[in-house]
Motif scaffolding. Structure first.
Motif, PDB file in Angstrom:
ATOM      1  N   THR A  25     -41.381  13.319  22.814  1.00 29.69           N
ATOM      2  CA  THR A  25     -40.253  12.435  22.572  1.00 29.69           C
ATOM      3  C   THR A  25     -40.679  11.192  21.798  1.00 29.69           C
ATOM      4  OG1 THR A  25     -40.596  11.234  24.640  1.00 29.69           O
ATOM      5  CG2 THR A  25     -39.110  13.130  24.709  1.00 29.69           C
ATOM      6  N   THR A  26     -39.671  10.505  21.273  1.00 23.40           N
ATOM      7  CA  THR A  26     -39.868   9.197  20.653  1.00 23.40           C
ATOM      8  C   THR A  26     -39.125   8.160  21.473  1.00 23.40           C
ATOM      9  OG1 THR A  26     -40.054  10.150  18.440  1.00 23.40           O
ATOM     10  CG2 THR A  26     -39.499   7.818  18.574  1.00 23.40           C
ATOM     11  N   MET A  27     -39.806   7.068  21.780  1.00 23.92           N
ATOM     12  CA  MET A  27     -39.176   5.967  22.500  1.00 23.92           C
ATOM     13  C   MET A  27     -38.838   4.857  21.516  1.00 23.92           C
ATOM     14  SD  MET A  27     -40.847   3.463  25.413  1.00 23.92           S
ATOM     15  CE  MET A  27     -40.809   4.657  26.747  1.00 23.92           C
ATOM     16  N   HIS A  28     -37.665   4.258  21.705  1.00 22.54           N
ATOM     17  CA  HIS A  28     -37.270   3.080  20.945  1.00 22.54           C
ATOM     18  C   HIS A  28     -37.094   1.912  21.914  1.00 22.54           C
ATOM     19  CE1 HIS A  28     -36.219   6.300  18.117  1.00 22.54           C
ATOM     20  NE2 HIS A  28     -36.362   5.397  17.177  1.00 22.54           N
ATOM     21  N   ALA A  29     -37.330   0.711  21.437  1.00 24.22           N
ATOM     22  CA  ALA A  29     -37.276  -0.467  22.295  1.00 24.22           C
ATOM     23  C   ALA A  29     -36.382  -1.539  21.699  1.00 24.22           C
ATOM     24  CB  ALA A  29     -38.683  -1.026  22.520  1.00 24.22           C
ATOM     25  N   LEU A  30     -35.829  -2.344  22.558  1.00 20.24           N
ATOM     26  CA  LEU A  30     -35.034  -3.505  22.184  1.00 20.24           C
ATOM     27  C   LEU A  30     -35.022  -4.460  23.363  1.00 20.24           C
ATOM     28  CD1 LEU A  30     -31.209  -2.666  22.369  1.00 20.24           C
ATOM     29  CD2 LEU A  30     -32.992  -1.395  23.565  1.00 20.24           C
ATOM     30  N   LYS A  31     -34.395  -5.599  23.173  1.00 23.14           N
ATOM     31  CA  LYS A  31     -34.274  -6.550  24.266  1.00 23.14           C
ATOM     32  C   LYS A  31     -32.815  -6.682  24.678  1.00 23.14           C
ATOM     33  CE  LYS A  31     -38.256  -9.466  23.123  1.00 23.14           C
ATOM     34  NZ  LYS A  31     -38.669 -10.849  22.775  1.00 23.14           N
ATOM     35  N   ILE A  32     -32.601  -6.690  25.976  1.00 25.10           N
ATOM     36  CA  ILE A  32     -31.299  -6.982  26.549  1.00 25.10           C
ATOM     37  C   ILE A  32     -31.467  -8.233  27.406  1.00 25.10           C
ATOM     38  CG2 ILE A  32     -29.425  -6.169  28.013  1.00 25.10           C
ATOM     39  CD1 ILE A  32     -29.698  -4.556  25.459  1.00 25.10           C
ATOM     40  N   ASP A  33     -30.767  -9.292  27.055  1.00 28.57           N
ATOM     41  CA  ASP A  33     -30.892 -10.559  27.769  1.00 28.57           C
ATOM     42  C   ASP A  33     -32.344 -11.022  27.837  1.00 28.57           C
ATOM     43  OD1 ASP A  33     -28.177 -10.326  28.165  1.00 28.57           O
ATOM     44  OD2 ASP A  33     -28.356  -9.612  30.229  1.00 28.57           O
ATOM     45  N   THR A  47     -45.136  -7.969  23.070  1.00 27.25           N
ATOM     46  CA  THR A  47     -45.669  -8.374  21.771  1.00 27.25           C
ATOM     47  C   THR A  47     -45.828  -7.187  20.850  1.00 27.25           C
ATOM     48  OG1 THR A  47     -47.962  -8.158  22.535  1.00 27.25           O
ATOM     49  CG2 THR A  47     -46.909 -10.307  22.798  1.00 27.25           C
ATOM     50  N   ARG A  48     -46.040  -6.008  21.411  1.00 28.30           N
ATOM     51  CA  ARG A  48     -46.206  -4.814  20.585  1.00 28.30           C
ATOM     52  C   ARG A  48     -44.901  -4.347  19.975  1.00 28.30           C
ATOM     53  NH1 ARG A  48     -50.846  -1.746  21.193  1.00 28.30           N
ATOM     54  NH2 ARG A  48     -49.852  -0.470  19.597  1.00 28.30           N
ATOM     55  N   PHE A  49     -43.775  -4.880  20.438  1.00 23.11           N
ATOM     56  CA  PHE A  49     -42.488  -4.466  19.891  1.00 23.11           C
ATOM     57  C   PHE A  49     -42.150  -5.237  18.627  1.00 23.11           C
ATOM     58  CE2 PHE A  49     -41.244  -3.824  24.566  1.00 23.11           C
ATOM     59  CZ  PHE A  49     -41.959  -2.651  24.595  1.00 23.11           C
ATOM     60  N   HIS A  50     -43.101  -6.092  18.154  1.00 25.29           N
ATOM     61  CA  HIS A  50     -42.812  -6.914  16.984  1.00 25.29           C
ATOM     62  C   HIS A  50     -41.501  -7.666  17.207  1.00 25.29           C
ATOM     63  CE1 HIS A  50     -45.976  -4.580  15.129  1.00 25.29           C
ATOM     64  NE2 HIS A  50     -45.306  -3.480  15.348  1.00 25.29           N
ATOM     65  N   SER A  51     -41.490  -8.438  18.284  1.00 18.37           N
ATOM     66  CA  SER A  51     -40.235  -9.023  18.756  1.00 18.37           C
ATOM     67  C   SER A  51     -39.597  -9.927  17.699  1.00 18.37           C
ATOM     68  CB  SER A  51     -40.481  -9.815  20.038  1.00 18.37           C
ATOM     69  OG  SER A  51     -41.451 -10.814  19.832  1.00 18.37           O
ATOM     70  N   GLU A  52     -40.382 -10.458  16.805  1.00 13.72           N
ATOM     71  CA  GLU A  52     -39.766 -11.296  15.781  1.00 13.72           C
ATOM     72  C   GLU A  52     -38.848 -10.504  14.867  1.00 13.72           C
ATOM     73  OE1 GLU A  52     -43.520  -9.573  14.186  1.00 13.72           O
ATOM     74  OE2 GLU A  52     -42.889 -10.584  16.028  1.00 13.72           O
ATOM     75  N   ALA A  53     -39.031  -9.158  14.842  1.00 12.87           N
ATOM     76  CA  ALA A  53     -38.189  -8.338  13.964  1.00 12.87           C
ATOM     77  C   ALA A  53     -37.082  -7.643  14.725  1.00 12.87           C
ATOM     78  CB  ALA A  53     -39.047  -7.283  13.257  1.00 12.87           C
ATOM     79  N   MET A  54     -37.072  -7.847  16.053  1.00 12.36           N
ATOM     80  CA  MET A  54     -36.091  -7.140  16.879  1.00 12.36           C
ATOM     81  C   MET A  54     -34.929  -8.047  17.232  1.00 12.36           C
ATOM     82  SD  MET A  54     -38.603  -5.130  19.477  1.00 12.36           S
ATOM     83  CE  MET A  54     -37.202  -4.646  20.457  1.00 12.36           C
ATOM     84  N   ALA A  55     -33.772  -7.491  17.359  1.00 14.05           N
ATOM     85  CA  ALA A  55     -32.611  -8.267  17.763  1.00 14.05           C
ATOM     86  C   ALA A  55     -32.672  -8.507  19.257  1.00 14.05           C
ATOM     87  CB  ALA A  55     -31.323  -7.513  17.415  1.00 14.05           C
ATOM     88  N   THR A  56     -32.467  -9.740  19.666  1.00 15.83           N
ATOM     89  CA  THR A  56     -32.324 -10.070  21.080  1.00 15.83           C
ATOM     90  C   THR A  56     -30.846 -10.057  21.389  1.00 15.83           C
ATOM     91  OG1 THR A  56     -34.321 -11.434  21.057  1.00 15.83           O
ATOM     92  CG2 THR A  56     -32.737 -11.794  22.853  1.00 15.83           C
TER      93      THR A  56
END
Length: 291
Positions: free
Chosen positions: A72-80, A280-289
């Motif tokens: 599988t492939t996992m995708h990540a994002l931030k919720i709150d 930090t591995r999610f490249h949080s600066e490029a991810m939508a919060t």
């Protein structure tokens, strides 16, 4: 003549597994050169996968680089502000539990199944959401984790957390028994009537398997069934609504995940501390919060 042996009902539950998720994770990490960093604490198995596709198309999610899985492939994002993950197309109990085992071994704190479902109870509105409290074990995977019996229960704390959040998505919400089957094209009218009489609200393909895994491994698991169809229903079938609705359901489930292990109001601080390196591995600066 002796009674034929049924392998599905013949398991030594006290014996350790010969093949473990840790072994597979180690092999994937070695082959791909991945570090042993935890995955997000809240993980959702997206049964259909269309929600994940839509989130990817909007740029709201990014691949999770430390997910060590061949399948599988996992995708990540931030919720709150909390790192959450989604894995698409984990269809059926065996596949869902295979992935849940690896998630638990990879640092996840709670796993949810978001599954499409059919109506069993005639009183259930369509569309609606069902938070599964227990499941009829008409599948195979659960019997590898728990001794035979008719049903298996969800974790009550997980159910409570889901019920506190999923109503915000805007659909009718019910909580109760679901029927888990491995063979959706072998559901008969007799079975539907029988399980409706027993109190089942909906039929799906994951809950009993995931609940048995959770009970055997002492790991919190929850299932939300999105009920969109019913035998004999005259209205439009399999209408899940638009992608933003699916996203609202997903966000509500993730917020329930945070509730599952909150401690005296310090949930977000503790989760962020435990998963700082992963985030930090999610490249949080490029991810939508996303709130």
């Amino acid at each position: 003549m002796s009674r034929p042996r049924l392998p599905l009902l013949d398991h030594a539950f006290e014996q350790a597994s010969a093949f473990t998720p840790d072994a597979l994770i180690a092999a994937v990490r070695d082959e791909r050169g991945l570090s042993a960093e935890p995955v997000p604490p809240v993980c959702v198995l997206d049964f259909d996968g269309d929600l994940t596709d839509w989130l990817a198309s909007t740029g709201a999610i990014l691949p999770c680089p430390q997910w060590a899985c061949f399948h599988t492939t996992m995708h990540a994002l931030k919720i709150d502000g909390i790192a959450c993950a989604v894995i698409p197309r984990t269809i059926g109990g065996p596949y869902a539990v295979l992935v849940a085992e690896q998630l638990a071994a990879s640092g996840a704190r709670v796993v949810f199944g978001l599954t499409s479902a059919g109506r069993v109870s005639p009183s259930l509105p369509i569309p609606s959401l069902v938070v599964a409290t227990q499941a009829i074990r008409d599948e195979g995977t659960s019997y590898h984790y728990l001794p035979p019996c008719d049903t298996v229960e969800s974790h009550p704390g997980v159910v409570e957390a889901l019920l506190s959040e999923v109503g915000a998505a805007g659909l009718p919400v019910a909580a109760g028994l679901v029927w888990t089957t491995d063979a959706p094209y072998r559901e008969t009218l007799n079975q539907l009537a029988l399980h409706a009489e027993a109190g089942a609200l909906a039929v799906e393909m994951q809950a009993a398997s995931l609940f048995a895994f959770g009970a055997a491994r002492d790991f919190p698991v929850g299932v939300v069934a999105h009920v969109t169809n019913a035998v004999g229903d005259a209205d439009e079938q399999f209408d899940k609504g638009d992608a933003p609705l699916g996203y609202e359901i997903f966000k509500a489930i993730c917020r329930a995940g945070v509730r599952c292990f909150s401690q005296e109001g310090g949930a977000e601080r503790s989760i962020c501390a435990e998963n700082a390196r992963a985030t930090t591995r999610f490249h949080s600066e490029a991810m939508a919060t996303i709130g």
